[in-house]
Scaffold this active site. Structure first.
Site, mmCIF file in Angstrom:
data_model
loop_
_atom_site.group_PDB
_atom_site.id
_atom_site.type_symbol
_atom_site.label_atom_id
_atom_site.label_comp_id
_atom_site.label_asym_id
_atom_site.label_seq_id
_atom_site.Cartn_x
_atom_site.Cartn_y
_atom_site.Cartn_z
ATOM 1 N N TYR A 33 0.833 -1.196 0.000
ATOM 2 C CA TYR A 33 0.000 0.000 0.000
ATOM 3 C C TYR A 33 0.872 1.251 0.000
ATOM 4 O O TYR A 33 2.085 1.195 0.238
ATOM 5 C CB TYR A 33 -0.949 0.006 1.204
ATOM 6 C CG TYR A 33 -0.290 0.365 2.527
ATOM 7 C CD1 TYR A 33 0.544 -0.528 3.191
ATOM 8 C CD2 TYR A 33 -0.481 1.635 3.101
ATOM 9 C CE1 TYR A 33 1.149 -0.189 4.394
ATOM 10 C CE2 TYR A 33 0.116 1.975 4.310
ATOM 11 C CZ TYR A 33 0.932 1.062 4.945
ATOM 12 O OH TYR A 33 1.544 1.407 6.129
ATOM 13 N N ARG A 52 7.939 4.077 -4.838
ATOM 14 C CA ARG A 52 8.028 3.109 -3.738
ATOM 15 C C ARG A 52 7.002 1.985 -3.925
ATOM 16 O O ARG A 52 7.277 0.829 -3.609
ATOM 17 C CB ARG A 52 7.827 3.808 -2.390
ATOM 18 C CG ARG A 52 8.124 2.884 -1.205
ATOM 19 C CD ARG A 52 8.117 3.621 0.112
ATOM 20 N NE ARG A 52 6.825 4.203 0.403
ATOM 21 C CZ ARG A 52 6.575 5.016 1.424
ATOM 22 N NH1 ARG A 52 7.551 5.346 2.270
ATOM 23 N NH2 ARG A 52 5.376 5.515 1.618
ATOM 24 N N ARG A 100 -7.472 -20.414 -1.316
ATOM 25 C CA ARG A 100 -6.413 -20.265 -0.312
ATOM 26 C C ARG A 100 -5.365 -21.366 -0.413
ATOM 27 O O ARG A 100 -5.672 -22.555 -0.293
ATOM 28 C CB ARG A 100 -7.009 -20.251 1.103
ATOM 29 C CG ARG A 100 -5.953 -19.946 2.167
ATOM 30 C CD ARG A 100 -6.534 -19.866 3.571
ATOM 31 N NE ARG A 100 -5.484 -19.510 4.525
ATOM 32 C CZ ARG A 100 -4.625 -20.383 5.052
ATOM 33 N NH1 ARG A 100 -4.692 -21.665 4.730
ATOM 34 N NH2 ARG A 100 -3.682 -19.985 5.882
ATOM 35 N N HIS A 102 -0.777 -21.387 0.227
ATOM 36 C CA HIS A 102 0.324 -20.465 0.508
ATOM 37 C C HIS A 102 1.121 -20.006 -0.722
ATOM 38 O O HIS A 102 1.351 -18.811 -0.880
ATOM 39 C CB HIS A 102 1.275 -21.056 1.557
ATOM 40 C CG HIS A 102 0.708 -21.058 2.951
ATOM 41 N ND1 HIS A 102 -0.428 -21.763 3.308
ATOM 42 C CD2 HIS A 102 1.118 -20.438 4.082
ATOM 43 C CE1 HIS A 102 -0.692 -21.577 4.588
ATOM 44 N NE2 HIS A 102 0.233 -20.767 5.089
ATOM 45 N N LYS A 148 6.450 -1.951 1.898
ATOM 46 C CA LYS A 148 5.277 -1.358 2.560
ATOM 47 C C LYS A 148 4.079 -2.296 2.410
ATOM 48 O O LYS A 148 3.151 -2.040 1.636
ATOM 49 C CB LYS A 148 5.001 0.039 1.981
ATOM 50 C CG LYS A 148 4.142 0.920 2.883
ATOM 51 C CD LYS A 148 4.236 2.363 2.470
ATOM 52 C CE LYS A 148 3.256 3.273 3.188
ATOM 53 N NZ LYS A 148 3.356 3.315 4.636
ATOM 54 N N GLU A 181 12.294 3.164 14.106
ATOM 55 C CA GLU A 181 11.378 4.220 13.645
ATOM 56 C C GLU A 181 10.184 4.195 14.587
ATOM 57 O O GLU A 181 10.280 3.639 15.678
ATOM 58 C CB GLU A 181 10.990 3.963 12.180
ATOM 59 C CG GLU A 181 10.344 2.601 11.950
ATOM 60 C CD GLU A 181 9.993 2.322 10.496
ATOM 61 O OE1 GLU A 181 9.772 3.269 9.733
ATOM 62 O OE2 GLU A 181 9.909 1.127 10.133
ATOM 63 N N LEU A 206 10.948 1.491 7.190
ATOM 64 C CA LEU A 206 10.334 1.900 5.934
ATOM 65 C C LEU A 206 11.018 3.203 5.527
ATOM 66 O O LEU A 206 11.084 4.152 6.321
ATOM 67 C CB LEU A 206 8.835 2.151 6.109
ATOM 68 C CG LEU A 206 8.213 2.568 4.777
ATOM 69 C CD1 LEU A 206 7.986 1.372 3.881
ATOM 70 C CD2 LEU A 206 6.927 3.328 4.987
HETATM 71 N N1 PDD Z 1 2.853 5.248 7.236
HETATM 72 N N2 PDD Z 1 7.486 4.207 8.919
HETATM 73 C C1 PDD Z 1 6.346 3.484 8.912
HETATM 74 C C2 PDD Z 1 6.344 2.178 9.617
HETATM 75 C C3 PDD Z 1 5.211 3.969 8.268
HETATM 76 O O1 PDD Z 1 4.085 3.238 8.256
HETATM 77 C C4 PDD Z 1 5.248 5.240 7.640
HETATM 78 C C5 PDD Z 1 4.062 5.820 6.938
HETATM 79 C C6 PDD Z 1 6.458 5.956 7.674
HETATM 80 C C7 PDD Z 1 6.615 7.299 7.023
HETATM 81 O O2 PDD Z 1 6.664 7.157 5.636
HETATM 82 P P1 PDD Z 1 6.152 8.306 4.652
HETATM 83 O O3 PDD Z 1 6.941 9.504 4.958
HETATM 84 O O4 PDD Z 1 6.428 7.756 3.298
HETATM 85 O O5 PDD Z 1 4.681 8.488 4.945
HETATM 86 C C8 PDD Z 1 7.561 5.410 8.317
HETATM 87 C C9 PDD Z 1 1.619 5.635 6.597
HETATM 88 C C10 PDD Z 1 1.341 7.083 6.702
HETATM 89 C C11 PDD Z 1 0.485 4.759 7.100
HETATM 90 O O6 PDD Z 1 0.742 3.582 7.315
HETATM 91 O O7 PDD Z 1 -0.631 5.221 7.261
#
Ligand code: PDD
Length: 296
Positions: A33, A52, A100, A102, A148, A181, A206
């Site tokens: 996503y 990304r 379903r 894997h 992501k 993070e 991320l």
């Molecule tokens: N999340 N780290 C994680 C684990 C994240 O889920 C996000 C963003 C970021 C920041 O990334 P960016 O600057 O590209 O938004 C860092 C989004 C906003 C979400 O999951 O809703």
């Protein structure tokens, strides 16, 4: 006004927008996503988010379901139909629907694509000017959080713990004491000698699109930026601590767990970078819809 979602080729009122029960995103988290901020009706760092998305899909060996131009057109249409001026767009692409099992389906299946839009971007300016508290949580995620994926259960649990601790975010700390993070944002500290430090873009974080923009803006303004892992002890000793993200922009942190950061008020570097970031998003014109990578 009901929200309109794009689901596999159709624009539908959200109440009628469904995915199949054998969608692999639903059963295995086999989907990725993006969340993009819409500011003054325009996307922030659209090209970076699409890039990304492409990378996440390629790491999972899912083909891009359409061209970047087609993505841009649909995102724009979803923003228009929902009349979003300041808000977010959510894009989810999964491997698709299959009984379903894997391993990947042997037969080619059509990737699932869902795009929605929401009103409301970022926390209020008053929250940022006061600074926020973060809770400290163990980083129990898998080894490829650079992709992501929608597999966000550890992030959701950490964020829930933060909410219960009346904190804005959850800071994620590995067993070795390094801070990676936060649950939905990247983490940065400012040392006593004014160096800005953030975790390198490895498989342990991320690589935030906001992180990349803020890094460029900081370097342009003459700050020293170092990408290296740092520990919770370094956060406790830091001059400043802050977060960045699509839904956070630049957010000063004034308390970590039950300890104040420095004197417990927002740091000047964080506030300055926040203003620079806001100036940057305010300066975006219609070219922001282009999927060619631009630098701020
Ligand atoms: N999340 N780290 C994680 C684990 C994240 O889920 C996000 C963003 C970021 C920041 O990334 P960016 O600057 O590209 O938004 C860092 C989004 C906003 C979400 O999951 O809703």
């Amino acid at each position: 006004m009901s929200h309109i979602a794009y689901v596999n080729g159709r624009y539908l009122p959200q109440a009628q927008a469904f995915v199949h029960i054998e969608d692999r995103g639903y059963q295995f988290g086999d989907a990725v996503y993006e969340v993009t901020c819409i500011w003054n009706g325009r996307p922030v760092d659209h090209a970076g988010h699409l890039q990304r998305l492409r990378r996440s899909l390629s790491e999972l060996r899912i083909a891009m379901p359409m061209s970047e131009a087609a993505f841009s057109a649909i995102i724009r249409e979803v923003v228009r139909r929902n009349r979003v001026k300041k808000g977010t767009v959510y894009i989810q692409v999964g491997r698709g629907v299959s009984p379903r099992n894997h391993p990947f389906p042997v037969k080619h299946i059509r990737p699932s694509v869902v795009i929605t839009a929401k009103h409301g971007a970022g926390p209020s300016e008053a929250v940022a000017q006061a600074g926020v508290k973060v809770a400290v949580q163990p980083d129990i995620r898998w080894g490829r959080v650079d992709i992501k994926t929608v597999g966000l259960l550890p992030n959701a649990l950490a964020k829930q713990a933060a909410v219960e601790a009346k904190a804005f975010e959850a800071l994620l700390v590995r067993e070795d004491g390094t801070v990676t993070e936060a649950s939905a944002s990247n983490a940065w500290l400012v040392t006593k000698d004014k160096a800005i430090i953030t975790h390198p873009a490895t498989n342990k974080i991320l690589s935030g699109i906001t992180r990349a923009t803020v890094m460029k803006l900081a370097k342009q303004a003459g700050y020293t930026v170092q990408e290296r892992a740092f520990t919770l002890d370094e956060v406790y000793a830091a001059k400043e601590f802050f977060l960045t993200g699509t839904t956070t922009f630049v957010m000063p942190v004034v308390q970590v767990g039950d300890r104040p950061v420095a004197n417990g008020s927002p740091g000047e570097t964080a506030l300055r970078l926040r203003q620079m970031y806001i100036d940057y998003v305010n300066g975006l014109g219609d070219e922001a819809w282009s999927s060619a990578v631009q630098s701020p």
